[in-house]
Scaffold this motif. Structure first.
Motif, short mmCIF file in Angstrom:
data_model
loop_
_atom_site.label_atom_id
_atom_site.label_comp_id
_atom_site.label_asym_id
_atom_site.label_seq_id
_atom_site.Cartn_x
_atom_site.Cartn_y
_atom_site.Cartn_z
N LYS A 92 9.68 -5.82 -9.46
CA LYS A 92 10.96 -5.45 -8.84
C LYS A 92 10.79 -4.31 -7.83
CE LYS A 92 12.29 -2.24 -12.54
NZ LYS A 92 13.29 -1.95 -13.59
N ASP A 93 9.74 -3.50 -8.00
CA ASP A 93 9.48 -2.40 -7.06
C ASP A 93 8.95 -2.89 -5.72
OD1 ASP A 93 10.12 -0.34 -8.96
OD2 ASP A 93 8.18 -0.69 -9.91
N LEU A 94 8.45 -4.12 -5.70
CA LEU A 94 7.76 -4.63 -4.52
C LEU A 94 8.35 -5.90 -3.93
CD1 LEU A 94 4.18 -4.14 -5.98
CD2 LEU A 94 5.10 -2.84 -4.07
N GLU A 95 9.02 -6.70 -4.76
CA GLU A 95 9.41 -8.05 -4.33
C GLU A 95 10.35 -8.05 -3.14
OE1 GLU A 95 10.25 -12.21 -6.61
OE2 GLU A 95 11.43 -10.49 -7.26
N THR A 96 11.37 -7.19 -3.16
CA THR A 96 12.36 -7.19 -2.08
C THR A 96 11.74 -6.77 -0.76
OG1 THR A 96 14.17 -6.71 -3.62
CG2 THR A 96 14.55 -6.27 -1.28
N VAL A 97 11.03 -5.64 -0.78
CA VAL A 97 10.40 -5.15 0.46
C VAL A 97 9.36 -6.14 0.95
CG1 VAL A 97 8.60 -3.82 -0.74
CG2 VAL A 97 9.31 -3.16 1.57
N LEU A 98 8.70 -6.82 0.02
CA LEU A 98 7.67 -7.79 0.41
C LEU A 98 8.29 -9.00 1.08
CD1 LEU A 98 4.73 -8.65 0.39
CD2 LEU A 98 5.04 -9.52 -1.92
N PHE A 110 7.61 -17.49 -6.18
CA PHE A 110 7.20 -16.11 -6.43
C PHE A 110 6.45 -15.54 -5.23
CE2 PHE A 110 7.44 -17.94 -10.70
CZ PHE A 110 8.18 -16.97 -11.38
N PHE A 111 6.85 -14.33 -4.82
CA PHE A 111 6.05 -13.55 -3.89
C PHE A 111 5.20 -12.64 -4.77
CE2 PHE A 111 9.67 -14.73 -1.27
CZ PHE A 111 9.04 -15.08 -0.07
N VAL A 112 3.90 -12.85 -4.72
CA VAL A 112 3.01 -12.16 -5.66
C VAL A 112 2.25 -11.04 -4.93
CG1 VAL A 112 1.18 -12.43 -7.36
CG2 VAL A 112 2.72 -14.36 -6.87
N PRO A 113 2.53 -9.77 -5.27
CA PRO A 113 1.85 -8.66 -4.61
C PRO A 113 0.49 -8.35 -5.24
CG PRO A 113 3.50 -7.82 -6.14
CD PRO A 113 3.59 -9.32 -6.20
N PHE A 114 -0.50 -8.12 -4.40
CA PHE A 114 -1.83 -7.71 -4.85
C PHE A 114 -2.05 -6.27 -4.41
CE2 PHE A 114 -2.12 -12.11 -5.58
CZ PHE A 114 -3.23 -12.36 -6.38
N LEU A 115 -2.21 -5.40 -5.37
CA LEU A 115 -2.31 -3.96 -5.11
C LEU A 115 -3.67 -3.59 -4.53
CD1 LEU A 115 -0.73 -2.70 -8.45
CD2 LEU A 115 0.40 -2.87 -6.23
N PRO A 116 -3.74 -2.52 -3.74
CA PRO A 116 -5.03 -2.04 -3.24
C PRO A 116 -5.87 -1.54 -4.42
CG PRO A 116 -3.30 -0.44 -2.79
CD PRO A 116 -2.61 -1.67 -3.28
N LEU A 117 -7.19 -1.66 -4.30
CA LEU A 117 -8.08 -1.34 -5.42
C LEU A 117 -8.61 0.08 -5.33
CD1 LEU A 117 -10.12 -4.66 -5.69
CD2 LEU A 117 -7.98 -4.03 -6.82
N GLU A 118 -8.69 0.72 -6.48
CA GLU A 118 -9.24 2.06 -6.59
C GLU A 118 -10.73 1.98 -6.91
OE1 GLU A 118 -6.96 4.07 -9.55
OE2 GLU A 118 -5.05 3.78 -8.50
N ILE A 120 0.83 -1.20 0.00
CA ILE A 120 0.00 0.00 0.00
C ILE A 120 0.87 1.26 0.00
CG2 ILE A 120 -1.59 1.37 1.41
CD1 ILE A 120 -2.89 -1.29 2.26
N GLU A 121 1.92 1.25 0.81
CA GLU A 121 2.81 2.41 0.87
C GLU A 121 3.43 2.70 -0.49
OE1 GLU A 121 5.73 1.91 3.89
OE2 GLU A 121 4.27 1.80 5.53
N PHE A 130 3.40 6.02 -5.53
CA PHE A 130 3.20 6.17 -6.97
C PHE A 130 2.06 7.16 -7.25
CE2 PHE A 130 5.13 3.39 -10.32
CZ PHE A 130 6.27 3.08 -9.60
N TRP A 131 0.99 7.02 -6.49
CA TRP A 131 -0.18 7.88 -6.70
C TRP A 131 0.16 9.34 -6.38
CZ3 TRP A 131 -3.07 10.86 -3.24
CH2 TRP A 131 -4.28 11.37 -3.76
#
Length: 331
Positions: free
Chosen positions: A235-241, A266-274, A216-217, A222-223
């Motif tokens: 790559k923007d999320l995998e390491t921190v995740l 795979f660590f698969v990130p699911f983004l918050p929905l708009e 979310i952060e 990005f927003w």
């Protein structure tokens, strides 16, 4: 007369002795043989078995489902399609496929698991080869930790022995007792066989809210920077995740050997929905109910959803999780 009725008729006739008294001994033996063979065929036809008739990967079906039913998850869709397609296309994988799905509630983690099952197993989530574990239901008491470890190992070994193409889904990983998941580490490793059983064709999926805050952060950053969310990459999320999950005692994967030994593919990130994604969810739910999609109603439902941050109302707090019940109110 269909095959099932024919089988039942033969069974009744044989049980009543009609065929036995009617035919000569050789013919009687043949009748019993035919009935037995027919019985096996009918059983295999009507009951799920571990073969290509019941288990066959539909790559096109998965791709269409991800494109038309999963909204706002360009990263997850891409990873899932490539990972599952590559794994199911390999007749001799080196290890089981292990996916760890992370994100806030209502973003589609369970939904994606269902899509995978629906496009591999003819019976989908109802398949006897798909096994769902929920932490609070199956592993509620810390005092039974050792018992859970033993039961989990036996359950996985027994089911994979029965069918190599088994799928295991672990929901609520963030509520699982730390260390419990390590009990299945050997089954996820690069072993050809363990006690005569190969686990290489099995699929393991972990579902967790852990790491959702970091996702979310990053999405909010990005927003705020005016960047398109579709520009976010793995790559923007995998390491921190992976780091946040590994170091979080409430992740279920805290200091686990599965991460330490790189057994999670795979660590698969699911983004918050708009808001726009919530509208898409409502329209899809209408279609699934056989209703004519109504944009005006969809907008009403989406406006009724709680968003955060409160001042900007950027992301839905519960994703699309409450859409079904809210739609009942407006239709």
């Amino acid at each position: 007369m269909n095959a099932e009725r024919l089988y039942l008729l033969l069974h009744v006739l044989l049980s009543a002795g009609v065929l036995v008294h009617t035919f000569e001994p050789v013919t009687t033996t043949l009748a019993f043989g035919i009935a037995a063979a027919l019985g096996r065929s009918i059983y295999n036809f009507l009951h799920e078995s571990c073969d290509a008739k019941w288990i066959a990967f539909n790559e096109t079906g998965l791709e269409v489902d991800l494109e038309s039913k999963l909204f706002g998850q360009h990263i997850a869709s891409r990873i899932i399609l490539k990972a599952v397609t590559g794994f199911m296309s390999n007749e001799n994988p080196k290890k089981p496929l292990v996916l760890s799905l992370h994100g806030w509630t209502g973003t589609g983690k369970n939904f994606v698991s269902q899509m995978i099952a629906d496009n591999i197993y003819k019976e989908g989530m109802d398949s006897s080869f798909v096994h769902m574990f929920t932490s609070e239901l199956h592993f509620p008491h810390l005092s039974h930790f050792d018992t859970y470890k033993s039961q989990l190992q036996q359950w996985i070994k027994g089911n994979v022995s029965n069918c190599a193409r088994s799928m295991f889904i672990f929901d609520e990983m963030d509520k699982m007792h730390p260390g419990l998941i390590d009990s299945i580490k050997p089954y996820l490793d690069y072993y050809e066989k363990l006690d005569g059983v190969s686990y290489r064709k099995a699929i393991f999926i972990f579902l967790s809210n852990a790491g959702g805050e970091g996702i979310i952060e990053k999405a909010l950053d990005f927003w705020k920077a005016g960047q398109n969310r579709e520009e976010l990459e793995l790559k923007d999320l995998e390491t921190v995740l992976s780091l946040s999950v590994f170091n979080n005692k409430k992740s279920g994967l805290w200091h686990t050997n599965l991460i330490d030994k790189n057994l999670v593919d795979f660590f698969v990130p699911f983004l918050p929905l708009e808001d726009r994604h919530v509208v898409q969810c409502v329209m899809a739910e209408m279609k699934a109910r056989g209703l004519r999609p109504n944009k005006k109603v969809a907008d009403q439902v989406a406006r009724d959803v709680v968003y955060f941050p409160k001042s900007e109302r950027v992301f839905s707090v519960k994703g699309c999780k409450t859409i079904s019940s809210k739609l009942d109110y407006y239709t």
